[in-house]
Each structure stands twice: as C-alpha cells, then as structure tokens.
Write a protein that holds these residues in place. Sequence first.
Motif, mmCIF file in Angstrom:
data_model
loop_
_atom_site.group_PDB
_atom_site.id
_atom_site.type_symbol
_atom_site.label_atom_id
_atom_site.label_comp_id
_atom_site.label_asym_id
_atom_site.label_seq_id
_atom_site.Cartn_x
_atom_site.Cartn_y
_atom_site.Cartn_z
ATOM 1 N N ARG A 194 1.016 -1.152 0.173
ATOM 2 C CA ARG A 194 0.059 0.048 0.053
ATOM 3 C C ARG A 194 0.826 1.260 -0.094
ATOM 4 O O ARG A 194 1.920 1.272 0.422
ATOM 5 C CB ARG A 194 -0.946 -0.115 1.208
ATOM 6 N N ALA B 149 0.445 3.775 1.611
ATOM 7 C CA ALA B 149 0.461 4.077 3.192
ATOM 8 C C ALA B 149 1.894 3.555 3.665
ATOM 9 O O ALA B 149 2.285 4.352 4.661
ATOM 10 C CB ALA B 149 -0.652 3.893 4.105
ATOM 11 N N ILE C 15 4.880 6.175 2.239
ATOM 12 C CA ILE C 15 5.090 7.819 2.628
ATOM 13 C C ILE C 15 5.862 7.855 3.680
ATOM 14 O O ILE C 15 6.114 7.277 4.472
ATOM 15 C CB ILE C 15 3.609 8.318 2.856
ATOM 16 N N LEU D 75 0.324 12.529 0.183
ATOM 17 C CA LEU D 75 -0.376 12.186 -1.199
ATOM 18 C C LEU D 75 -1.657 13.251 -1.288
ATOM 19 O O LEU D 75 -2.050 13.036 -2.200
ATOM 20 C CB LEU D 75 -0.903 10.784 -0.884
ATOM 21 N N ASP E 90 -5.314 7.914 -3.074
ATOM 22 C CA ASP E 90 -5.373 7.354 -1.685
ATOM 23 C C ASP E 90 -4.675 6.285 -1.539
ATOM 24 O O ASP E 90 -3.859 5.702 -2.223
ATOM 25 C CB ASP E 90 -6.944 6.254 -2.059
ATOM 26 N N GLU E 91 -4.379 6.366 0.161
ATOM 27 C CA GLU E 91 -3.293 5.483 0.832
ATOM 28 C C GLU E 91 -3.535 3.901 0.437
ATOM 29 O O GLU E 91 -2.431 3.413 0.644
ATOM 30 C CB GLU E 91 -3.289 5.906 2.162
#
Length: 775
Positions: free
Chosen positions: A363, A365, A368, A374, A506-507
């Motif tokens: 992912r 997420a 990052i 994002l 989107d994460e």
Amino acid sequence: MSRITKKVIFASLALMTFASQLMSAPLPLPGNSSVSTALPKPPAEHTDQVLPSWPVTYTFEQLGRASDTLLLGINSAEQVEFGLRRDRIASDASLQLEYTPSPALIPTLSHIRVYLNDVLMGVLPIEKDQLGRKTSQKMALDPRLISDFNRVRLEFIGHYTDICEDPANNTLWVNISRGSGIVLQEQALSLQNDLAFFPLPFFDPRNNGPLELPFVFAANPTLGEQKAATILASYFGSQSNWRGANFPVLFDTLPKVPNKDAIQPTVVFATNDHRPAFMSDLEKFPAVTAPVVEMIDHPDAPYSKILLVMGRNEEDLATAAKALALGGNLLRGSRVTIDKVQELQPRKPYDAPAWMRTDRPVRFAELISYPQQLQVSGLQPRPITLDVNLPPDLFVWRNQGIPLRTQYRYTAPSANDDSRLNISLNDQFITSLPLLRKDTSNLEELRLAVLSNDTANVNDKLIVPSLKIGDRNRLRFDFNFASTMGSAQRDRCQTILPANTQAIIDEDSTIDMSGYHHYISMPDLKAFARSGFPFSRMADMSESIVVVPSKTTPTQISTLLEAVASISARSGYPAFGVRLSNDWQAASKEDADLLLLGEMAPDMRDNPDLTLLLQRQRDMLVQPYGTSGIDASNRRGPSTDGRNMPANRVEVTAQAPIAAILGMQSPSHNQRSIVALLGNDDADYSLLREALGDSGKMDAVAGSVALIRSSGVYSQLVGDQYFVGNLPWYLLLWYQLSEHPVLLAVLAVISVVLSAFLLWRALSWAANRRLHKDD
C-alpha cells in the motif's frame, strides 16, 4: 502649615525610619541568645553562566529545494520546513530572502507575505527599483514560535494592472532563489545525564546536517571491541540515513574541545582489562560485573556528554551496543545495566526496512515519509512523488509489467476540459488519465511496463513506452487542472475567482512487485554504492564478513565504521550479525560475502580477475580494450563484452595518496562476492572516507574497479562477469540466448526442422497403421 501638623509629620517619619531599621535587622534564632546586628553584603558580581550559542544558516537548497521556486498568480504559495534539535532553542531567527520579481508588476501593490508556523511575520513590498532585478531582503522571525518542526510559508500577491486582472496571466511571477536561507541563533540547553532521551544528544533526526560522533578506544583495540563499535556505528548510520555519518576514532584520549562551552558528544568503549588511559582510576570508573551503559559529563566541557559502553569482556560490549540500538525505549537514568539481549526471529533475505517488500502488494501508506504527502491543492499543484527502493538484483527482464492499482480523488472541474492526471516513473512518461466532471473518484489498474509493447491497463487501451526499473525509483503523479478564469478584455471584464481545487492519491493504492526473481550480473560496484549490495541482502549483514588488518590505525577503524554505517543507511537496519576477522585464509573459505579493508591478500594478487593492485612499492592497473571508463548502471547483458577484456597493463610509482574500491568473485564460492576498500596509509583511507561520505562521488562508482584520487573517481569494467541469484531453467536459457541472435536463429531452425520431422514421422506412423487396419 501649623506647628501641630509639622510635629505629626516629623513623628511619622521617625516611626517609619525606626520600623525600617527593625525590619532590616536579623531576627534572633531560637536557642541562640547572641544576635548579630551586621547587615548582609550584596554579591560582588553576577555569577549566572551564559549558555553557549552559535549562528546556523539553513539555505533553501539544504532544506530540499534543489532549484529555484517560481511563484505564479495561480500557484502563489510555497513553504519550506526545517527542524531544531531537542537539546537546543532559538534565541534569534531571521529569513534572508533572495528573489527576482517580474518587471511587469505594479510596485507596492505587489508584495510577499511571510508566515512562520502559520503566524504572519511581515510583508515584503516589491518596490519599483526591484522589478526584474535580484533582490535580497532580511526579515526577523519570532524565535518564540520555533519548535522542533517548523514551516516558513511565502505567499505572493501580484498585480500587473488595476483593471480586469487575470490571475493566470504569465506576467505574474516572482522567482525565489534556492540561495535564500533561514538564519538561527541556536542556544544549547543544559541537559541532564538521562538515557531516557537517547539517542539524544548523540544524534537527533531533526538535524539536517551529517552526524559527527567520535569513538574512543584503548590503544590497539581488539576485534571484539571493533565489532561492538561497528554495531553501534551501524545503528547511528541507519538513523542518519541520507544525512551521512562520520566517526573519528581516538586512542586513549577524549577529543579536545576548544573551550568549556563547546558541545562534542563522544562514545567510549572499555572493558575491565582494556580501557582508555583516562579511565585508569578504578575508584572513579570501577570495574563492572555486566554490560553497562552510562552517560557522564565531559571533564573539560560540562555541555559535552560522554556515552560509556562498558563490559567485563568483548561479548559484553557487543551486548551493550545491541541494547542501545534495540532497547532505547527502556533506557532511563544515567546508568543502565543490560541483563539480556536475545534474538527471537532471524532476519530473512531482502527484508531490509528501507526496501519495498517484494512478497506481496504494498500500500502507498507504507511508502509515504510524512503525513499529507499524497494530497495537493491549487490549479497547478506540486507533483505527488513516492520513492520506491528495491533490491538491485530484482530481475524484471522480459516481464509483462508491474501492477499498479491507483485510487484517486479530486475536486470536480466546472466542465469536461483538458484536466488530466499524468503518471510517470523515473521521469519516463507512463500514461495520462482524464479528470472528468462526473467521476471525482476513480480506480485505475495500470501496469508499469518493461517492454514497449506492454499495455498500460487491463482493458488494453493504453500503450506505454519501455521503462527501466532500478534500485531507486520515483513514482510521480501530476494533477493538471485546466480552468477557465474569465475574460481580461477592458471593455468586457469578467473575472472568476479560481476554485480551491484539491486532489489526493488514496493510501490504499498498491504497487505489486511480487513474483520476481533475484538475478544480477556481477561485479557491479554501482549496486554496492547505491544499495550496499551484496552485503545488504541480509539487512543485519549476517552473511557478511569484514576482513580488517591485524594492526589497525584510528583512520582505518574510522573507515570501517563509516563503510558499515553507509551500508546500514541504505538498508535501514543495524548490522547486528556482522562478523569481523583479521585472518584472510579462514574468512575466504566461509560461505559469506567479504568486505576487505586494507591491502589485497598475497594469494589473491595473481587472481586473473584482479584488475588493480595498490602497494607501497608499485601500483598496477589493468585496462580494458578501447575504452577509458564505463557507467555500469545500464549493464544487463548476459555475456561479457569483448571490449571489457584486459588489453593493457600499467605500473607506476608515486607518492600522492590514492585509494580504490574493487569488486570480484569469491575464490571459494561462486555465489559470493568480494568488495575491497584498498589503501596503504592514512592519507589513502582519508580519500576513502571522503568518497564514502560524498553522494556525488559514490554515484560515480561503477563497474569492477573505482580509483579514488584528489581529482575525483574513475570507474571501469574489466574482466569476466559472473551472476548471483537463481532463475528457472527455461528463463535462464532464454536470457542467455537473447544476446546471441544468430545462435538463437540456428536453434529455431533446428527446432522447426526437428518438429517437422517428428510430425512427419507421427503422421506416417498413423497412416501406416490405418492402412494395415484396413487390410
């Protein structure tokens, strides 16, 4: 005034004088009949000590702005972030801004607003004499607002006419120079000797500069002491990451500080039987009965802290070093005794925290670096970027592509115009997706292709170019909103306030690198310089041996610490499993990758793969045919280029320092590699240390040998290649034949003829059987 009134006033004054004398006299103490009537004397001078402070300048370039920033009418804001160590405060702060405004701006009406942590610090009006010229302005910042993480935001308000202005007009701009900077007067805080703040004050991630941390040993440190220091240095290296780390080494003495107000944290390693000379006093530094870590003050500088890593023997030192790296959240107080450090689960290959996982979809997420990475806003928002670090031996040759599942949301445009989302990888364009008014939330399943004929999505509608997937990749998303701002005609003025457009990736979007094999052509010093490969294959370096000289100097130990710390910086994990040896014969027989520090072993000097030999008596270099240097970053061929074969040999004698990084295959195990850091004296190792800490010089390291001189780094590829990793037999056969088209054509013809012959024989057999059956 009457006589009675005067008497009353004089009496009142007398009473007040008498009362003041009574209050100033010391009171009698209980049980003490003798009372002194002498008044206390004021102190002769003020004895408060001024904390040390110094000016520090952070340029925008140092804070991540590699180029100048252009502020426009529709993209009018920019911000820079900077940190402040937890053991310091800012007593003064200012912004030194260098900018060039557009010559078409209206003076005074056009200006720049400056914010510190969302508080307005002031306004810089653009004067007439500044238009079109580079200008430098200084603005004071409130130091009371500065904390450990800070933002300076610049907002450009520009005007080019007073009637019917178009915010998208191309004359509205101001260029902010990357030479602009934030000037702080940093003041040290008086810290207690409390390990609860570890790794402070020895390392603070808020500090953007390189880490410099001296290590102190007793004279002639043993292998065990060097191993403990290597583990701790690798921990600091994994924490410092891109900042870099320097570890000056001293024997028997603490680093000298220029004055008592200086700040110089230091780490000291000592066992009961082998300790630095300044720890010879057993009453002040008693012997320990277990691994112990203690923080004390520097004897000559109270603001400098010393971290004592002590133990009964070398094993205790390694245990204490591992505890510092693993159990920092348990430490407290000035002295801690380590009871036990136990590994519960061994590391697995390619599980380095700094590398993206390749066993399942990942992912966004997990990739990052900071919150809201994002998310963007504005008509021309900044690009959204994601760094994807992969193992350098990931085999993506002839693959059908990398699945990329992207979910994104955005502010709906006023109409279906040319608003688009552009996606690129490593600055190579992949595809462009329309941003439609009706669909403000989309899911696109793309495929990052590695062949020019691969498709870009599951519907086979988008064709993308060939891509180069490497160890360091940057995935970029550019939202471009095409908005009609209005009319700028004087006789028909219609101006529309631009919408606050926002977009987000989107994460839960994913990228999937699972299913790829590991196979790489070696020697490849580019992989070592960029990813620490092959030593970072195991994040804890448990399959690596560092071979060091039997007698080491402080500069050689510094080179050892910084080399292993740079590998841990690229893997993101300390080298808990690294082994040290000063016996080349024993180490060369181990099934491990070898990092050699010092001179080449005598039995390796006749190795045909050896392309460089540095000795005090003479220097020898073998050069390939018809080339003076290489860049091995794009080398993927399965066979050896004939131009890489040795064609010339040069021997020289010189006095100036020279060092080298050499890569070759292990003589005992064909799947293992040797990387040698070669040098003869401290001057040579100083060149090595400088190269290891310079990202620009490390980017020039490639091929099989890299010479390091005062003029820079020279790399070349000489000799045979070998391969590390495993492929399925069919893929390996196809890969090996891909560089031999003639042989591949001959094999294809033979295969066709053989298939035709077999088919003819099968048909003949079937026909004969049918005829005999009819009979």
